[in-house]
Write an enzyme that holds these catalytic residues in place. Structure first.
Site: not given
Ligand code: SIN
Length: 330
Positions: A18, A68, A101-102
């Site tokens: 993100t 991710s 973050t995922d």
């Molecule tokens: C991801 O994990 O690539 C998308 C979600 C995020 O980064 O918050």
């Protein structure tokens, strides 16, 4: 005076997420596409980054560009190899990785386990991320990136850590705990490692030690592994009868048969008697079984007569990474 070429460096590796995401509407914080902006461009968009660089040169490299949730083992290996290559250079002080973050906690834990201890004893690997896309009215990525660089250049910093919302977590303890808030991570019972305040790191406990696991494959061995051992996660819940385990046991995959199961048990890793019976069948079929907990906090305390291994305080997703690496390392 150093010339530009012999300046000390901080390296930033981009993998997407993100933090590199864009939406067509600046007020849309969920309907965006992750991994659209290159890492060099993300760094250019951080005002005042030079204030935390302490005269270091900034080097960036795009290792991947992905959401991710789709993270893969080959990208993990490529990432780990680039980290080793950069951190082995005497003029590189520290390294930052931008990541979604995922699955950040899984990547952080993987790096913590496989990166050579002698590198992690003296240099930091700092993952960072964002919960709002780069196109947002109020993106959190630029501040997180600046904080991550500040952590990477903090005297004495070492080991694998992650920075989000002014908070520093260790790879071992970090867990995503919120679906939407910018401060999305927790370190659970262990507590956070540090806070970053105006570019200064306020350390609350010691920088993390290098990994404590014994049967860890070297990066070279992991890189030679073409098919990673299949380890799945099953959960205990009301009415759980173990049918998923039996289905997995009967799933005759030609190249990646089931090698391990992590059970996310209830409470202190308790398991419905019918699921337990199915897990026993798995053990008898030569599948490794590790008991963890679906609770967000607290380790599974080993029971005296339990035939299943316990996760040594790891969450189910990290216990799965540990078991896969353990199986590769055997
Ligand atoms: C991801 O994990 O690539 C998308 C979600 C995020 O980064 O918050």
């Amino acid at each position: 005076m150093n010339s530009k070429n012999n300046l000390k460096k901080v390296v930033v590796l981009g993998t997407g997420g993100t933090i590199a995401g864009t939406a067509s509407n600046a007020s849309d914080n969920i309907g965006y596409t992750a991994a659209q902006v290159g890492v060099a461009q993300l760094l250019e968009a951080v005002p005042g980054l030079s204030a935390v660089l302490q005269g270091h040169a900034l080097v960036s490299e795009q290792v991947a560009q992905m959401d991710s949730k789709d993270m893969r083992f080959d990208i993990w290996l490529a990432l780990a190899q680039r980290v080793v290559q950069h951190l082995s250079q005497p003029d590189v002080t520290g390294l930052v990785i931008t990541h979604g973050t995922d699955t950040l906690e899984e990547t952080a834990y993987f790096l913590y386990v496989v990166l050579p201890a002698e590198l992690l004893k003296t240099k930091p690997v700092v993952l960072t991320c964002a919960m709002r896309p780069a196109s947002s009215l109020n993106p959190d990525g630029p501040q997180n990136l600046m904080d991550a660089v500040a952590v990477a250049l903090t005297a004495g910093a070492h080991g694998v850590v992650a920075v989000c919302a002014g908070t520093v977590h260790t790879a071992l303890d970090i867990q995503k705990a919120h679906t939407y808030k910018p401060d999305a991570f927790t370190s659970g019972d262990a507590g956070v490692l540090a806070y970053v305040e105006e570019g200064q790191v306020r350390l609350l406990r010691n920088w993390p030690m290098a990994n404590r696991h014994q049967s860890v494959p070297s990066l070279e061995v992991a890189a030679r592994t073409t098919v990673w051992p299949r380890v799945e996660i099953v959960m205990n819940y009301v009415g759980c009868d173990g049918a998923v385990v039996d289905a997995l046991l009967g799933y005759a995959h030609a190249t990646a048969p089931l090698r391990g199961l992590v059970v996310a048990g209830t409470g202190n890793g308790t398991i419905h008697k019918d699921l337990e019976a199915a897990l026993r069948r798995a053990l008898q079929a030569g599948v490794k079984v590790v008991r963890s907990s679906r609770c967000a906090n607290g380790p599974v305390l080993p029971a005296a007569h339990c035939e299943f291994a316990h996760s040594e305080g790891l969450s189910p997703v990290k216990a799965r990474v540990a078991l896969m690496l353990d199986l590769i390392g055997r």
